[in-house]
Write a protein that holds these residues in place. Structure first.
Motif, mmCIF file in Angstrom:
data_model
loop_
_atom_site.group_PDB
_atom_site.id
_atom_site.type_symbol
_atom_site.label_atom_id
_atom_site.label_comp_id
_atom_site.label_asym_id
_atom_site.label_seq_id
_atom_site.Cartn_x
_atom_site.Cartn_y
_atom_site.Cartn_z
ATOM 1 N N ILE A 54 -9.666 59.076 43.719
ATOM 2 C CA ILE A 54 -8.967 57.975 44.385
ATOM 3 C C ILE A 54 -8.056 58.538 45.475
ATOM 4 O O ILE A 54 -7.401 59.567 45.298
ATOM 5 N N ALA A 64 -13.069 57.340 40.782
ATOM 6 C CA ALA A 64 -13.505 55.981 41.086
ATOM 7 C C ALA A 64 -14.991 55.975 41.391
ATOM 8 O O ALA A 64 -15.538 56.929 41.941
ATOM 9 N N LEU A 85 -8.596 48.834 45.283
ATOM 10 C CA LEU A 85 -8.036 48.616 43.950
ATOM 11 C C LEU A 85 -7.553 47.170 43.792
ATOM 12 O O LEU A 85 -7.746 46.561 42.735
ATOM 13 N N VAL A 134 -12.875 52.832 37.278
ATOM 14 C CA VAL A 134 -11.825 53.836 37.454
ATOM 15 C C VAL A 134 -11.609 54.555 36.129
ATOM 16 O O VAL A 134 -11.580 53.924 35.065
#
Length: 255
Positions: free
Chosen positions: A106, A157, A114, A170
């Motif tokens: 990420i 991710a 997100l 995630v």
């Protein structure tokens, strides 16, 4: 050889629990080497001079008063992240039904991804991921989730590429350096479940924890989250109740 007790050192976990580490040191000619200590940590002291552990890359730290190399490497080296944290690296992944995804760490720029992913989650998915109901991701939490400290955290991710990329899963760990363990969390969107993604991500977290030299990987899971408990049990995790967290169990695996 003589021994003396060093005053206990307190340690507070990020969950607010306070532990006490008791240290016993034994004096040799060159240095004081600690005996067993709780939390798998120790206070290293020399008798000739104070020492500051270098963060230079090396397998061990050898000081003038430590000719045998007794001192461990700095924590920043012992718990370093996997090479995948390079922002330019991404790995192609294919689901069981043939859908392509990109696996990568990420990045700060993923905040919008997100947020959109959170907005697609059902109340059940949100409760299972965050352990309580949530209506929105606050700017503070969004910043926290998208800005990762690679020394203490791993955040992977699964991204669906395209003109409008979307984030669908995630997996994270947060490293407790003093205890040499890490807490995990995992979320896979319901439309991407039962594709082998959860097991693949959990195995990546296990591999990352092993590469960091940690001793345990663990996480809180709601008792209603049967699929997560079944997955972790298949990966060698043990289940125990969390008395102070009603409706919650702890899944842990020694590494």
């Amino acid at each position: 050889m003589t021994g003396r007790r060093i005053e206990p050192a307190t340690h507070t976990t990020r969950h607010g629990r306070t532990c006490v580490a008791m240290h016993y040191a034994w004096r040799y000619d060159a240095c004081i080497i600690p005996g067993p200590a709780d939390l798998r940590s120790a206070i290293w002291i020399t008798i000739r001079q104070r020492m500051v552990l270098s963060t230079a890359s090396s397998s061990s730290v050898v000081a003038p008063d430590d000719p045998a190399g007794f001192l461990p490497p700095p924590a920043v080296e012992r718990f370093s992240a996997l090479a995948l944290d390079n922002e330019s690296s991404a790995e192609s992944v294919t689901t069981r039904d043939g859908r392509p995804l990109q696996l990568r760490t990420i990045r700060p720029a993923d905040a919008e991804l997100l947020q959109r992913c959170f907005q697609r989650l059902s109340p059940l998915e949100i409760r299972r991921r965050f352990m309580h109901a949530m209506g929105v991701l606050s700017p503070t939490m969004l910043h926290r989730l998208s800005h990762v400290d690679p020394v203490r955290e791993t955040a992977l991710a699964l991204i669906e590429a395209g003109p409008r990329p979307e984030l669908h899963a995630v997996a994270r760990t947060y490293v407790d350096i003093a205890a040499a363990n890490a807490e995990f969390s995992l979320m896979v969107e319901r439309d991407w479940a039962r594709q082998g993604l959860g097991g693949m991500l959990m195995q990546r977290l296990i591999d990352d924890s092993l590469a960091r030299g940690l001793h345990e990987l663990w996480g809180y899971v709601l008792v209603e989250n049967v699929p997560m408990m079944r997955l972790c049990n298949q990966l060698g995790f043990k289940t125990r109740l969390a008395p102070q967290e009603p409706g919650t169990v702890v899944l842990s695996r020694l590494l």
